[in-house]
Design a protein around this motif. Structure first.
Motif, PDB file in Angstrom:
ATOM      1  N   ILE A   1       0.739  -1.175   0.040  1.00 59.48           N
ATOM      2  CA  ILE A   1      -0.093   0.073   0.004  1.00 59.48           C
ATOM      3  C   ILE A   1       0.931   1.075  -0.089  1.00 59.48           C
ATOM      4  CG2 ILE A   1      -1.864  -1.075   1.158  1.00 59.48           C
ATOM      5  CD1 ILE A   1      -1.124   0.243   3.814  1.00 59.48           C
ATOM      6  N   GLU A   2       0.386   2.335  -0.456  1.00 55.76           N
ATOM      7  CA  GLU A   2       1.041   3.416  -0.517  1.00 55.76           C
ATOM      8  C   GLU A   2       0.315   4.718   0.250  1.00 55.76           C
ATOM      9  OE1 GLU A   2       1.320   6.363  -4.358  1.00 55.76           O
ATOM     10  OE2 GLU A   2       3.225   5.052  -4.269  1.00 55.76           O
ATOM     11  N   LEU A   3       0.968   5.242   1.128  1.00 54.35           N
ATOM     12  CA  LEU A   3       0.566   6.216   2.252  1.00 54.35           C
ATOM     13  C   LEU A   3       1.231   7.385   1.873  1.00 54.35           C
ATOM     14  CD1 LEU A   3       0.258   3.735   5.420  1.00 54.35           C
ATOM     15  CD2 LEU A   3      -1.471   4.665   3.881  1.00 54.35           C
ATOM     16  N   LYS A   4       0.496   8.527   2.120  1.00 55.53           N
ATOM     17  CA  LYS A   4       1.132   9.933   2.340  1.00 55.53           C
ATOM     18  C   LYS A   4       1.347  10.198   3.892  1.00 55.53           C
ATOM     19  CE  LYS A   4       0.645  13.298  -0.413  1.00 55.53           C
ATOM     20  NZ  LYS A   4      -0.064  14.656  -1.053  1.00 55.53           N
TER      21      LYS A   4
ATOM     22  N   PHE B   1      -9.118   8.890  10.086  1.00 55.10           N
ATOM     23  CA  PHE B   1      -8.028   9.531   9.127  1.00 55.10           C
ATOM     24  C   PHE B   1      -7.893   9.035   7.845  1.00 55.10           C
ATOM     25  CE2 PHE B   1      -5.744  10.828  13.345  1.00 55.10           C
ATOM     26  CZ  PHE B   1      -6.446  11.770  13.464  1.00 55.10           C
ATOM     27  N   ILE B   2      -8.315   7.648   7.720  1.00 56.93           N
ATOM     28  CA  ILE B   2      -8.146   6.926   6.619  1.00 56.93           C
ATOM     29  C   ILE B   2      -9.492   5.840   6.490  1.00 56.93           C
ATOM     30  CG2 ILE B   2      -6.976   4.677   7.547  1.00 56.93           C
ATOM     31  CD1 ILE B   2      -5.541   4.686   5.157  1.00 56.93           C
ATOM     32  N   LYS B   3      -9.835   6.066   5.150  1.00 59.10           N
ATOM     33  CA  LYS B   3     -11.439   5.229   5.040  1.00 59.10           C
ATOM     34  C   LYS B   3     -11.105   3.692   5.216  1.00 59.10           C
ATOM     35  CE  LYS B   3     -14.258   8.674   3.704  1.00 59.10           C
ATOM     36  NZ  LYS B   3     -13.869   9.857   4.894  1.00 59.10           N
ATOM     37  N   ASN B   4     -10.635   3.021   4.172  1.00 58.55           N
ATOM     38  CA  ASN B   4     -10.089   1.755   3.918  1.00 58.55           C
ATOM     39  C   ASN B   4      -8.951   1.500   3.235  1.00 58.55           C
ATOM     40  OD1 ASN B   4     -11.096   2.591   1.712  1.00 58.55           O
ATOM     41  ND2 ASN B   4     -13.143   0.980   1.546  1.00 58.55           N
ATOM     42  N   TYR B   5      -8.063   0.519   3.749  1.00 59.43           N
ATOM     43  CA  TYR B   5      -6.897   0.284   2.930  1.00 59.43           C
ATOM     44  C   TYR B   5      -6.811  -0.945   2.479  1.00 59.43           C
ATOM     45  CZ  TYR B   5      -6.176  -1.973   7.431  1.00 59.43           C
ATOM     46  OH  TYR B   5      -6.513  -2.633   8.590  1.00 59.43           O
TER      47      TYR B   5
END
Length: 80
Positions: free
Chosen positions: A47-50, A76-80
């Motif tokens: 996965i790519e995260l900022k 902060f994040i919906k689904n990964y």
């Protein structure tokens, strides 16, 4: 994408530039963001995260899965 950390929720802050004569003009303080790839062994994918530098330290402390679960819990994040 906006300048928001997906793990900690850190975003842009607003403040003032203050000159020697104390004249104030608006400025923005940006978070220290990186785009990084992380491997999720549970799902066998990348996965790519900022994320901010503080987010990197949080991932080192909790692990990728734990940090993502906490970020999703806080919204902060919906689904990964």
């Amino acid at each position: 994408m906006s300048r928001v950390c997906q793990i900690t929720g850190k975003s842009v802050m607003v403040g003032n530039n203050v000159s020697h004569s104390k004249r104030r003009t608006k400025r923005r303080f940006y978070p220290n963001l990186f785009v990084k790839k992380f491997y999720l062994p549970e799902e066998d994918r990348w996965i790519e995260l900022k994320i901010s530098a503080a987010g990197v330290r949080l991932i080192n402390k909790l692990g990728v899965k734990g940090a993502l679960d906490k970020a999703q819990e806080k919204g902060f994040i919906k689904n990964y």
